[in-house]
Structure formats: structure tokens, C-alpha cells
Design an enzyme around this catalytic site. Structure first.
Site, PDB file in Angstrom:
ATOM      1  N   HIS A  24       0.890  -1.242  -0.098  1.00  0.00           N
ATOM      2  CA  HIS A  24      -0.145   0.037  -0.089  1.00  0.00           C
ATOM      3  C   HIS A  24       0.924   1.062  -0.035  1.00  0.00           C
ATOM      4  O   HIS A  24       1.188   1.794   0.966  1.00  0.00           O
ATOM      5  CB  HIS A  24      -0.997   0.167   0.982  1.00  0.00           C
ATOM      6  CG  HIS A  24      -1.889   0.950   1.342  1.00  0.00           C
ATOM      7  ND1 HIS A  24      -3.241   0.968   1.688  1.00  0.00           N
ATOM      8  CD2 HIS A  24      -2.028   2.220   0.784  1.00  0.00           C
ATOM      9  CE1 HIS A  24      -4.215   1.789   1.441  1.00  0.00           C
ATOM     10  NE2 HIS A  24      -3.218   2.787   1.063  1.00  0.00           N
TER      11      HIS A  24
ATOM     12  N   ASP B  50       1.888   3.943   2.772  1.00  0.00           N
ATOM     13  CA  ASP B  50       0.791   4.858   2.301  1.00  0.00           C
ATOM     14  C   ASP B  50       1.505   5.986   1.151  1.00  0.00           C
ATOM     15  O   ASP B  50       1.663   5.886   0.071  1.00  0.00           O
ATOM     16  CB  ASP B  50      -0.322   5.266   3.228  1.00  0.00           C
ATOM     17  CG  ASP B  50      -1.516   5.601   2.844  1.00  0.00           C
ATOM     18  OD1 ASP B  50      -1.652   5.561   1.486  1.00  0.00           O
ATOM     19  OD2 ASP B  50      -2.365   6.183   3.398  1.00  0.00           O
ATOM     20  N   ASP B  51       1.508   7.068   1.910  1.00  0.00           N
ATOM     21  CA  ASP B  51       2.226   8.428   1.547  1.00  0.00           C
ATOM     22  C   ASP B  51       3.404   8.625   2.424  1.00  0.00           C
ATOM     23  O   ASP B  51       3.083   9.786   2.832  1.00  0.00           O
ATOM     24  CB  ASP B  51       1.234   9.403   1.097  1.00  0.00           C
ATOM     25  CG  ASP B  51      -0.126   8.874   0.221  1.00  0.00           C
ATOM     26  OD1 ASP B  51       0.086   9.015  -0.718  1.00  0.00           O
ATOM     27  OD2 ASP B  51      -0.950   8.592   0.982  1.00  0.00           O
TER      28      ASP B  51
ATOM     29  N   GLU C 193     -11.235   3.284   5.974  1.00  0.00           N
ATOM     30  CA  GLU C 193     -10.355   4.233   6.276  1.00  0.00           C
ATOM     31  C   GLU C 193     -11.198   5.108   7.169  1.00  0.00           C
ATOM     32  O   GLU C 193     -11.311   5.161   8.192  1.00  0.00           O
ATOM     33  CB  GLU C 193      -9.548   4.773   5.251  1.00  0.00           C
ATOM     34  CG  GLU C 193      -8.375   5.735   5.927  1.00  0.00           C
ATOM     35  CD  GLU C 193      -7.626   6.537   4.880  1.00  0.00           C
ATOM     36  OE1 GLU C 193      -6.670   7.168   5.114  1.00  0.00           O
ATOM     37  OE2 GLU C 193      -8.110   6.409   3.572  1.00  0.00           O
TER      38      GLU C 193
ATOM     39  N   HIS D  78       1.492   4.888  -2.466  1.00  0.00           N
ATOM     40  CA  HIS D  78       1.225   5.654  -3.554  1.00  0.00           C
ATOM     41  C   HIS D  78       2.513   6.174  -4.149  1.00  0.00           C
ATOM     42  O   HIS D  78       3.153   7.055  -3.234  1.00  0.00           O
ATOM     43  CB  HIS D  78       0.028   6.905  -3.177  1.00  0.00           C
ATOM     44  CG  HIS D  78      -1.359   6.098  -2.763  1.00  0.00           C
ATOM     45  ND1 HIS D  78      -2.191   5.927  -3.595  1.00  0.00           N
ATOM     46  CD2 HIS D  78      -1.855   5.813  -1.576  1.00  0.00           C
ATOM     47  CE1 HIS D  78      -3.282   5.344  -2.796  1.00  0.00           C
ATOM     48  NE2 HIS D  78      -2.780   5.349  -1.529  1.00  0.00           N
TER      49      HIS D  78
ATOM     50  N   HIS E 259      -9.477   0.834  -1.723  1.00  0.00           N
ATOM     51  CA  HIS E 259      -9.343   1.336  -0.258  1.00  0.00           C
ATOM     52  C   HIS E 259     -10.832   1.271   0.157  1.00  0.00           C
ATOM     53  O   HIS E 259     -11.692   1.870  -0.334  1.00  0.00           O
ATOM     54  CB  HIS E 259      -9.034   2.798  -0.530  1.00  0.00           C
ATOM     55  CG  HIS E 259      -7.552   3.140  -0.776  1.00  0.00           C
ATOM     56  ND1 HIS E 259      -6.901   2.288  -1.779  1.00  0.00           N
ATOM     57  CD2 HIS E 259      -6.751   4.165  -0.155  1.00  0.00           C
ATOM     58  CE1 HIS E 259      -5.640   2.873  -1.791  1.00  0.00           C
ATOM     59  NE2 HIS E 259      -5.724   3.641  -0.905  1.00  0.00           N
TER      60      HIS E 259
END
Length: 317
Positions: free
Chosen positions: A14, A275-276, A197, A16, A194
Site C-alpha cells: 500500500h 501509504d504516502d 479508512e 502511492h 481502499h
């Protein structure tokens, strides 16, 4: 403990790519492409990372992505992330990329893809990092827009392992994208999304039953629905959980309240991801270390989480 966690072989499921754009590279690309930025320097940009929710983060994320213009830019972005993988013994990664973030700015689909896939190929040959790319639709846009993106991707079908669904969750349930996911599956794509969340457990049910996903991205709110939890455990559906992201975006008020280890001990196939990472303060090892620091994660739990990530790969070795 950090060094031990760093050396642990693991996969990241996961991530990005646009969210791995570190401030230093962002400024370098802005200069290369002669783009004026609203921040005076790297430190000013880092201070802007004090967002309070998913939407505030996304506004900054899309603004940052605007510096990505050329094939070389996308190569450099992806390569910088792969170097982090090598440093942290991430032996396999399945990153997302959001074509619409770029095609809506007038950047050709094939330009974006060539830069990313070029770096992924070099990551395999030069760094020993395996990968599988996931094409992700933006859920705040329409299903018709997602269909156009799928059309653009089909000539490059072999570049992708799966399609996914990301961006603003609230008000954009998985059911909004059932048609395009049906079509993607018919074209041979695996599917992820997704869900759970910020959105409710119902969104996870929809993702499983309507989009027929192989893996749930985030999914932490599944714990609110006992029947859903039992299904996830019985079917061993992997969850790609992102602890630092969850606390930064206030899904949990602080790491000590995170439910990932509770889910692990109940038999959920949870994994640890970043994630980011440029925006949320850490890559995979930092996420593992936060679980050790704030939740008392043991070495045995860390091994199980790492093994889960390797088991949950869409691209099998």
C-alpha cells in the site's frame, strides 16, 4: 530494535508513488520544470504537512504532484522510492499510481507509465526489488472517467497486475464503481480497493461483494462489524494497513489506540505499509518501529506481520 526491523524481509502493498515525493525532490523537479511553488523552501513545505484530515492531505498531495511533468520526472520519483525499499529490505512492492492525477493536467498516460515502469524494471535488475504496478481510479471522479482511464490502460495491459480505488472515501462508496471493476476483471485484472479508512464497514462489504476485491486497502474500521471481521478471518482476506497514515489523518487519535495488533491476534491477515511516506513521516520500517514504540509490538508479531505482507502479494514469486 529499529535495525532488526529494518533488516526484516518484507513486502509493501500500500504505497502511492505520488505520495513518496519528498520535499527535496519536489523542489528539484519544480526548478527543472520552471514551476513556481507557494512555499519558499523545503522547511516551509514540511510545515504545511500539518493537515487534520484526509481531504486537507489530498489537497496538498495533488498540488505537489503538479511538479511531475516528464518521463524522467516519473522515473526519478519511482527510483527514489525503490532506493528506500532497498535500504529497508522491502524485497517486493506493489505501488499504486493514479493516472487521472496526471492526465487531467494534460500529461499523456504513456509518458507517466514509461517513467514508472522504466524505474521498476531497473529496480528489479539493479536493486533486486520485485514489483507489480496497480492502476488506481480516483473515487471522487465519476465512473465514466474511470472507464476512460481503463481504456487508456488496455494497450499497456501487461504493465499492471491490478486495478484499485483511492482518494476521498466519504460519499464515494465502492458501488459507484461496480461497472468499471466488472470490466477490469473481464480484462484479466486483479482488484483491490481502499475501504474502511474514513468510510464505514458497509464500504468494505461493498468492496468485497460488488468489486470482488482480493485485498482491502486500510480496512481498519472492519473491527466495528463482528460479522465482517469473521468473514475477513475465515477467508483470510489481507488488509494493507498504514499506521502512521492513520494517526496523521486522525483515523486514530494516536498510535497507542491503533487496532492493528488486536486484529493480528484475532487472526486477521494484516500487513504494515507506508501509504504516502513523504507526507506521513516514515516508510515501512518507521511504521513497524512506531508499532513497537507505542503498542509494544514484539519480534514475533513483527515477523508475522512481515510474513503476512509476503503472503499477500498479488504477484507471486
Amino acid at each position: 530494535m529499529y535495525d532488526w526491523l529494518n533488516a526484516l524481509p518484507k513486502a509493501e502493498l500500500h504505497l502511492h508513488l505520488e505520495g513518496s515525493l519528498e520535499p527535496e525532490l519536489l523542489f528539484a523537479l519544480a526548478e527543472r520544470n520552471r514551476i513556481a511553488l507557494p512555499w519558499n523552501d523545503v522547511e516551509a513545505l514540511r510545515k504545511a504537512y500539518a493537515f487534520n484530515n484526509l481531504q486537507e492531505f489530498l489537497d496538498l498531495y495533488y498540488r505537489g504532484a503538479d511538479v511531475l511533468r516528464t518521463e524522467q520526472d516519473f522515473y526519478d520519483l519511482t527510483w527514489a522510492y525503490l532506493l528506500r525499499c532497498k535500504e529497508q529490505n522491502v524485497i517486493h512492492t506493489e505501488p499504486f499510481f493514479d493516472p487521472q492525477t496526471h492526465t487531467d493536467r494534460g500529461i499523456a498516460f504513456e509518458v507517466v507509465l514509461a517513467g514508472i515502469t522504466g524505474a521498476l524494471k531497473d529496480g528489479k535488475s539493479k536493486l533486486g526489488v520485485d514489483s507489480g504496478l496497480i492502476l488506481s481510479f480516483l473515487r471522487h471522479l465519476s465512473e465514466d472517467e474511470a472507464e476512460k482511464t481503463l481504456d487508456q490502460a488496455l494497450p499497456f495491459r501487461d504493465a499492471f497486475v491490478a486495478v484499485g480505488l483511492d482518494s476521498s472515501e466519504m460519499g464515494h462508496p465502492p458501488s459507484k464503481f461496480q461497472r468499471v471493476f466488472d470490466r477490469a476483471r473481464n480484462e484479466g485484472f486483479l482488484t483491490v480497493a481502499h475501504a474502511g479508512e474514513e468510510g464505514p464497514p458497509e464500504y468494505i462489504w461493498e468492496a468485497l461483494d460488488l468489486l470482488k476485491i482480493q485485498r482491502i486497502d486500510h480496512g481498519v474500521r472492519a473491527i466495528e462489524d463482528e460479522r465482517l471481521m469473521q468473514r475477513i478471518i475465515d477467508e483470510q482476506i489481507p488488509l494493507t494497513v498504514c499506521p502512521l497514515s492513520n494517526t496523521k489523518l486522525c483515523v486514530f487519535d494516536d498510535m497507542a489506540q491503533h487496532n492493528i495488533l488486536d486484529m493480528l491476534e484475532r487472526g486477521v491477515k494484516v500487513t504494515v505499509n507506508s501509504d504516502d511516506p513523504a507526507y506521513f513521516g516514515g516508510y515501512v520500517t518507521e511504521n513497524f518501529h512506531a508499532l513497537h514504540t507505542h503498542l509494544g509490538m514484539t519480534e514475533d508479531q513483527a515477523r508475522r506481520l512481515a510474513q503476512n505482507s509476503l503472503d499477500a502479494r498479488l504477484v507471486k514469486p
